[in-house]
Design a protein around this motif. Structure first.
Motif, PDB file in Angstrom:
ATOM      1  N   ASP A 153      36.221  50.907  29.901  1.00 36.43           N
ATOM      2  CA  ASP A 153      35.875  49.791  30.369  1.00 36.43           C
ATOM      3  C   ASP A 153      34.642  49.680  29.008  1.00 36.43           C
ATOM      4  OD1 ASP A 153      36.077  48.752  32.419  1.00 36.43           O
ATOM      5  OD2 ASP A 153      35.989  49.473  33.736  1.00 36.43           O
ATOM      6  N   GLY A 154      34.201  48.579  28.575  1.00 38.70           N
ATOM      7  CA  GLY A 154      33.057  48.330  27.503  1.00 38.70           C
ATOM      8  C   GLY A 154      32.869  48.910  25.724  1.00 38.70           C
ATOM      9  N   GLU A 155      34.750  49.132  26.085  1.00 38.65           N
ATOM     10  CA  GLU A 155      35.041  49.582  24.488  1.00 38.65           C
ATOM     11  C   GLU A 155      36.236  49.032  24.402  1.00 38.65           C
ATOM     12  OE1 GLU A 155      36.545  53.851  24.188  1.00 38.65           O
ATOM     13  OE2 GLU A 155      34.369  54.464  25.270  1.00 38.65           O
ATOM     14  N   GLU A 156      36.509  48.834  22.352  1.00 38.03           N
ATOM     15  CA  GLU A 156      37.413  47.964  22.005  1.00 38.03           C
ATOM     16  C   GLU A 156      38.533  48.771  22.835  1.00 38.03           C
ATOM     17  OE1 GLU A 156      37.292  48.205  18.083  1.00 38.03           O
ATOM     18  OE2 GLU A 156      35.197  46.529  18.339  1.00 38.03           O
ATOM     19  N   GLU A 157      39.699  47.876  22.463  1.00 37.57           N
ATOM     20  CA  GLU A 157      41.137  47.742  23.439  1.00 37.57           C
ATOM     21  C   GLU A 157      41.789  48.670  22.193  1.00 37.57           C
ATOM     22  OE1 GLU A 157      44.358  45.061  25.338  1.00 37.57           O
ATOM     23  OE2 GLU A 157      44.067  45.061  22.641  1.00 37.57           O
ATOM     24  N   PRO A 158      42.520  50.123  22.984  1.00 33.43           N
ATOM     25  CA  PRO A 158      43.263  51.000  21.482  1.00 33.43           C
ATOM     26  C   PRO A 158      44.312  50.081  21.290  1.00 33.43           C
ATOM     27  CG  PRO A 158      43.503  51.083  23.669  1.00 33.43           C
ATOM     28  CD  PRO A 158      42.239  50.028  24.368  1.00 33.43           C
ATOM     29  N   GLU A 159      45.060  51.018  20.164  1.00 32.86           N
ATOM     30  CA  GLU A 159      45.708  50.289  19.341  1.00 32.86           C
ATOM     31  C   GLU A 159      47.329  50.364  20.011  1.00 32.86           C
ATOM     32  OE1 GLU A 159      48.040  51.111  14.929  1.00 32.86           O
ATOM     33  OE2 GLU A 159      46.800  52.288  15.828  1.00 32.86           O
ATOM     34  N   SER A 160      46.816  51.358  21.251  1.00 34.42           N
ATOM     35  CA  SER A 160      48.321  50.741  21.669  1.00 34.42           C
ATOM     36  C   SER A 160      48.435  51.654  23.343  1.00 34.42           C
ATOM     37  CB  SER A 160      49.517  52.043  21.424  1.00 34.42           C
ATOM     38  OG  SER A 160      49.839  52.463  20.367  1.00 34.42           O
ATOM     39  N   PRO A 161      47.990  50.184  24.329  1.00 35.35           N
ATOM     40  CA  PRO A 161      47.257  50.095  24.946  1.00 35.35           C
ATOM     41  C   PRO A 161      48.104  50.415  26.163  1.00 35.35           C
ATOM     42  CG  PRO A 161      47.093  48.023  24.373  1.00 35.35           C
ATOM     43  CD  PRO A 161      47.352  48.439  23.100  1.00 35.35           C
ATOM     44  N   ALA A 162      48.395  51.618  27.217  1.00 32.88           N
ATOM     45  CA  ALA A 162      49.104  50.776  28.425  1.00 32.88           C
ATOM     46  C   ALA A 162      48.781  50.496  29.529  1.00 32.88           C
ATOM     47  CB  ALA A 162      48.889  52.685  29.100  1.00 32.88           C
ATOM     48  N   PRO A 163      49.792  49.677  29.970  1.00 37.00           N
ATOM     49  CA  PRO A 163      49.935  48.619  30.827  1.00 37.00           C
ATOM     50  C   PRO A 163      49.070  49.012  31.605  1.00 37.00           C
ATOM     51  CG  PRO A 163      52.237  48.932  30.175  1.00 37.00           C
ATOM     52  CD  PRO A 163      51.278  49.931  29.480  1.00 37.00           C
ATOM     53  N   VAL A 164      48.247  48.417  32.413  1.00 34.26           N
ATOM     54  CA  VAL A 164      47.231  47.901  33.484  1.00 34.26           C
ATOM     55  C   VAL A 164      47.107  47.342  34.587  1.00 34.26           C
ATOM     56  CG1 VAL A 164      44.645  47.981  34.150  1.00 34.26           C
ATOM     57  CG2 VAL A 164      45.541  49.653  32.360  1.00 34.26           C
ATOM     58  N   LEU A 165      47.414  47.317  35.578  1.00 32.03           N
ATOM     59  CA  LEU A 165      47.708  46.582  37.199  1.00 32.03           C
ATOM     60  C   LEU A 165      46.951  45.655  37.235  1.00 32.03           C
ATOM     61  CD1 LEU A 165      49.736  44.492  38.895  1.00 32.03           C
ATOM     62  CD2 LEU A 165      50.164  46.948  39.978  1.00 32.03           C
ATOM     63  N   LYS A 166      45.545  45.556  37.689  1.00 32.68           N
ATOM     64  CA  LYS A 166      44.366  44.960  37.735  1.00 32.68           C
ATOM     65  C   LYS A 166      44.411  44.983  40.171  1.00 32.68           C
ATOM     66  CE  LYS A 166      42.089  45.427  34.683  1.00 32.68           C
ATOM     67  NZ  LYS A 166      40.463  46.304  34.330  1.00 32.68           N
ATOM     68  N   LEU A 167      44.053  45.288  40.511  1.00 29.39           N
ATOM     69  CA  LEU A 167      44.251  44.885  42.058  1.00 29.39           C
ATOM     70  C   LEU A 167      43.360  44.308  43.103  1.00 29.39           C
ATOM     71  CD1 LEU A 167      44.976  49.079  42.765  1.00 29.39           C
ATOM     72  CD2 LEU A 167      46.939  46.783  42.453  1.00 29.39           C
ATOM     73  N   THR A 168      42.931  43.719  44.027  1.00 20.09           N
ATOM     74  CA  THR A 168      42.633  42.645  43.970  1.00 20.09           C
ATOM     75  C   THR A 168      41.858  42.872  45.452  1.00 20.09           C
ATOM     76  OG1 THR A 168      44.193  40.803  45.289  1.00 20.09           O
ATOM     77  CG2 THR A 168      43.073  40.195  43.153  1.00 20.09           C
ATOM     78  N   ALA A 169      40.846  42.521  46.157  1.00 22.39           N
ATOM     79  CA  ALA A 169      40.994  42.834  47.759  1.00 22.39           C
ATOM     80  C   ALA A 169      41.762  43.087  48.069  1.00 22.39           C
ATOM     81  CB  ALA A 169      39.416  42.489  47.877  1.00 22.39           C
ATOM     82  N   ALA A 170      41.569  44.173  49.770  1.00 20.50           N
ATOM     83  CA  ALA A 170      42.866  43.659  50.388  1.00 20.50           C
ATOM     84  C   ALA A 170      42.306  42.201  51.398  1.00 20.50           C
ATOM     85  CB  ALA A 170      42.396  45.212  51.073  1.00 20.50           C
ATOM     86  N   THR A 171      43.730  41.981  51.772  1.00 16.61           N
ATOM     87  CA  THR A 171      43.883  40.977  52.569  1.00 16.61           C
ATOM     88  C   THR A 171      44.400  41.041  53.638  1.00 16.61           C
ATOM     89  OG1 THR A 171      45.946  40.891  52.188  1.00 16.61           O
ATOM     90  CG2 THR A 171      45.142  39.239  50.208  1.00 16.61           C
ATOM     91  N   GLY A 172      44.004  41.995  54.578  1.00 13.08           N
ATOM     92  CA  GLY A 172      44.196  41.993  55.973  1.00 13.08           C
ATOM     93  C   GLY A 172      45.463  41.862  56.531  1.00 13.08           C
ATOM     94  N   ASP A 173      46.609  41.426  56.019  1.00 13.24           N
ATOM     95  CA  ASP A 173      47.838  41.119  56.216  1.00 13.24           C
ATOM     96  C   ASP A 173      48.930  42.341  55.816  1.00 13.24           C
ATOM     97  OD1 ASP A 173      48.349  40.656  53.437  1.00 13.24           O
ATOM     98  OD2 ASP A 173      48.246  38.380  54.038  1.00 13.24           O
ATOM     99  N   GLY A 174      48.156  43.057  55.240  1.00  7.90           N
ATOM    100  CA  GLY A 174      49.148  44.418  54.476  1.00  7.90           C
ATOM    101  C   GLY A 174      50.462  43.785  53.768  1.00  7.90           C
ATOM    102  N   HIS A 175      50.667  42.524  53.363  1.00 11.90           N
ATOM    103  CA  HIS A 175      51.753  42.284  52.340  1.00 11.90           C
ATOM    104  C   HIS A 175      50.747  41.885  51.087  1.00 11.90           C
ATOM    105  CE1 HIS A 175      53.110  42.317  55.725  1.00 11.90           C
ATOM    106  NE2 HIS A 175      54.442  42.012  55.822  1.00 11.90           N
ATOM    107  N   GLY A 176      49.790  41.998  51.105  1.00  8.46           N
ATOM    108  CA  GLY A 176      48.886  42.041  49.971  1.00  8.46           C
ATOM    109  C   GLY A 176      48.612  40.396  48.939  1.00  8.46           C
TER     110      GLY A 176
END
Length: 238
Positions: A153-176
């Motif tokens: 965060d706050g830095e330029e994207e690297p030349e060969s970035p790894a894939p990053v999966l962003k997670l959202t807040a829990a829904t409370g139903d356990g199924h995402g």
């Protein structure tokens, strides 16, 4: 699960600026399950991609990983024993997926094209906002591109970035991202009950109306008969 879109080989406008990435179908909620797609573009003009290796995070292991078949590609799921067992749905899990590898058989990713590789994963961790997957992309000219640099965060994207999966807040139903069906079933039942009540009320209203009209018709008919009898008597008397 979007099988046609996920397995079809598609074109991209320009391979030079693309890199391997991961995106969820819908949301990837903490503590739930999700379907995620690894998007692999071909960045070379004179070679095709024939192998993709995705390494899973060891700090937040995932016990359940199921690949969706991709035509023309063989998939291998590698598991390793966990140093610290996980507890999922009351069960102890001693191993987790460490790597998924797709190897071209009848297919490949040619210049100017990309391929999506779908996985169903879970249970997603609750104590992080993202998961980092380091990937290796192998071309048929033997070159291997390593998508392993972790973006910060706050830095330029690297030349060969790894894939990053962003997670959202829990829904409370356990199924995402999308409930377990209980709310939908409740809504459907309520709607059906409402429709039935409306139809019954409508039918009852129509039946009542018909009865009223019937009674009115009988009264009018009786009045007509009485009028006719009286008129006949008057003519006879006259």
């Amino acid at each position: 699960m979007g099988g046609v879109a996920a397995s079809a080989l598609l074109l991209v406008a320009g391979p030079a600026s693309a890199h391997v990435s991961v995106q969820p179908q819908g949301e990837a909620a903490k503590g739930g399950y999700a379907v995620i797609n690894f998007k692999v573009p071909n960045e070379k003009d004179n070679a095709s991609t024939v192998k993709v290796e995705v390494n899973f995070p060891t700090d937040h292991p995932l016990a359940s990983v199921m690949p969706q078949p991709v035509p023309g590609w063989k998939v291998d799921v590698t598991k390793e024993k966990l140093a610290k067992p996980l507890t999922m749905h009351g069960n102890t899990v001693n191993e987790a997926v460490s790597k998924v590898t797709w190897t071209a058989e009848d297919g490949k990713i040619g210049p100017g094209q990309f391929q999506q590789f779908p996985l169903s994963v879970g249970q997603l961790p609750e104590d992080t906002d993202q998961l980092v997957f380091k990937a290796l992309q192998t071309y048929d000219d033997k070159e291997v591109v390593r998508w392993i640099e972790v973006p910060k965060d706050g830095e330029e994207e690297p030349e060969s970035p790894a894939p990053v999966l962003k997670l959202t807040a829990a829904t409370g139903d356990g199924h995402g991202g999308g409930g377990d069906g209980a709310d939908a079933a409740k809504t459907s039942t309520t709607s059906s009950a409402h429709d039935t009540a409306t139809e019954t009320a409508s039918a009852g209203g129509s039946d009542t109306t018909a009865r009223v009209l019937g009674v009115v018709g009988i009264l009018v008919g009786g009045a007509g008969v009485a009028f006719g009898v009286l008129a006949g008597r008057r003519r006879t008397t006259g």
